[in-house]
Design an enzyme around this catalytic site. Structure first.
Site, mmCIF file in Angstrom:
data_model
loop_
_atom_site.group_PDB
_atom_site.id
_atom_site.type_symbol
_atom_site.label_atom_id
_atom_site.label_comp_id
_atom_site.label_asym_id
_atom_site.label_seq_id
_atom_site.Cartn_x
_atom_site.Cartn_y
_atom_site.Cartn_z
ATOM 1 N N ARG A 117 102.619 -20.354 -152.422
ATOM 2 C CA ARG A 117 103.068 -21.782 -152.654
ATOM 3 C C ARG A 117 102.962 -22.579 -151.441
ATOM 4 O O ARG A 117 103.160 -22.305 -150.463
ATOM 5 C CB ARG A 117 104.566 -21.705 -153.072
ATOM 6 N N ARG B 130 102.027 -29.600 -155.728
ATOM 7 C CA ARG B 130 102.389 -28.153 -155.376
ATOM 8 C C ARG B 130 101.498 -27.023 -156.060
ATOM 9 O O ARG B 130 101.076 -27.434 -157.272
ATOM 10 C CB ARG B 130 104.042 -27.914 -155.416
ATOM 11 N N ASP C 16 105.821 -24.470 -158.986
ATOM 12 C CA ASP C 16 107.164 -24.772 -158.949
ATOM 13 C C ASP C 16 107.909 -24.105 -160.294
ATOM 14 O O ASP C 16 107.252 -24.059 -161.127
ATOM 15 C CB ASP C 16 107.328 -26.251 -159.255
ATOM 16 N N ASP D 91 111.708 -23.815 -161.734
ATOM 17 C CA ASP D 91 113.054 -24.367 -161.850
ATOM 18 C C ASP D 91 113.768 -23.715 -162.805
ATOM 19 O O ASP D 91 113.520 -23.590 -163.967
ATOM 20 C CB ASP D 91 112.943 -25.985 -161.976
HETATM 21 N N1 ROI Z 1 105.174 -34.554 -162.204
HETATM 22 C C1 ROI Z 1 104.746 -33.747 -163.411
HETATM 23 N N2 ROI Z 1 104.154 -34.396 -164.360
HETATM 24 N N3 ROI Z 1 104.875 -32.480 -163.621
HETATM 25 C C2 ROI Z 1 105.813 -31.759 -162.709
HETATM 26 O O1 ROI Z 1 105.855 -30.450 -162.665
HETATM 27 C C3 ROI Z 1 106.131 -32.315 -161.273
HETATM 28 N N4 ROI Z 1 106.902 -31.598 -160.543
HETATM 29 C C4 ROI Z 1 107.068 -32.450 -159.363
HETATM 30 C C5 ROI Z 1 107.007 -34.137 -159.212
HETATM 31 C C6 ROI Z 1 106.312 -34.078 -157.965
HETATM 32 C C7 ROI Z 1 108.418 -34.564 -159.240
HETATM 33 N N5 ROI Z 1 106.370 -34.531 -160.224
HETATM 34 C C8 ROI Z 1 105.702 -33.774 -161.300
HETATM 35 O O2 ROI Z 1 107.982 -31.896 -158.647
#
Ligand code: ROI
Length: 162
Positions: A81, A90, A93, A95
């Site tokens: 990461r 990134r 991610d 979550d």
């Molecule tokens: N924007 C999109 N389209 N998809 C994401 O998973 C995503 N994740 C984030 C931020 C930077 C807010 N923007 C994102 O963490």
């Protein structure tokens, strides 16, 4: 006790499709997994970053919410990461979007995830997995954001070979 959790996956650095596929294989080590379709999504945040690949996984697990979070953070690290800036690109991610019907608020975790009802790249994949899902009294399929979505479907629910 078996809990149904929903995990959001996102990547916009590296071979995102491969990174998300490997993340799903690792999630499958934590319990029974189903995947949403795979989507491409324009960045939320600074626009001078690549599009994201996004998906959601439904996980039936015996892990506590914090043990699950520990595992997700380990998987993020194993994917090498990199996070270059706040709201920025990134590698991976992961979550915790939902953990059963529990509300959790502590230093490490807020569930349901903040912004869950405002992000099409979360709501649409959730609907793939459960068209009847309700969050905080809102039927997901009634949300206004579904009228002007920016998501593009890039693969069906078999994308991770699960
Ligand atoms: N924007 C999109 N389209 N998809 C994401 O998973 C995503 N994740 C984030 C931020 C930077 C807010 N923007 C994102 O963490």
């Amino acid at each position: 006790m078996m809990i149904v959790s929903y995990i959001g996956l996102g990547s916009n650095l590296g071979d995102s499709r491969q990174i998300l596929t490997e993340a799903i294989q690792k999630l499958a080590s934590l319990g029974s997994v189903q995947t949403s379709k795979l989507y491409q999504s324009p960045p939320m945040g600074p626009q001078d970053q690549p599009h994201y690949l996004n998906a959601v996984a439904r996980l039936e697990t015996e892990l506590s919410a914090l043990d699950l979070l520990d595992q997700l953070q380990q998987f993020e690290q194993e994917a090498g990461r990199v996070r270059l800036r706040r709201w920025g690109e990134r590698t991976l991610d992961l979550d915790v979007l939902l953990y059963g019907n529990q509300q959790i608020q502590n230093e490490r975790l807020t569930v349901p995830h903040v912004g869950i009802l405002e992000r099409d790249f979360v709501v649409i994949p959730l609907l793939d997995l459960d068209p009847n899902l309700h969050i905080q009294g809102h039927r997901l399929d009634n949300l206004a954001l579904l009228q002007h979505t920016t998501l593009t479907e890039v693969a069906d629910q078999c994308w991770a070979n699960i």
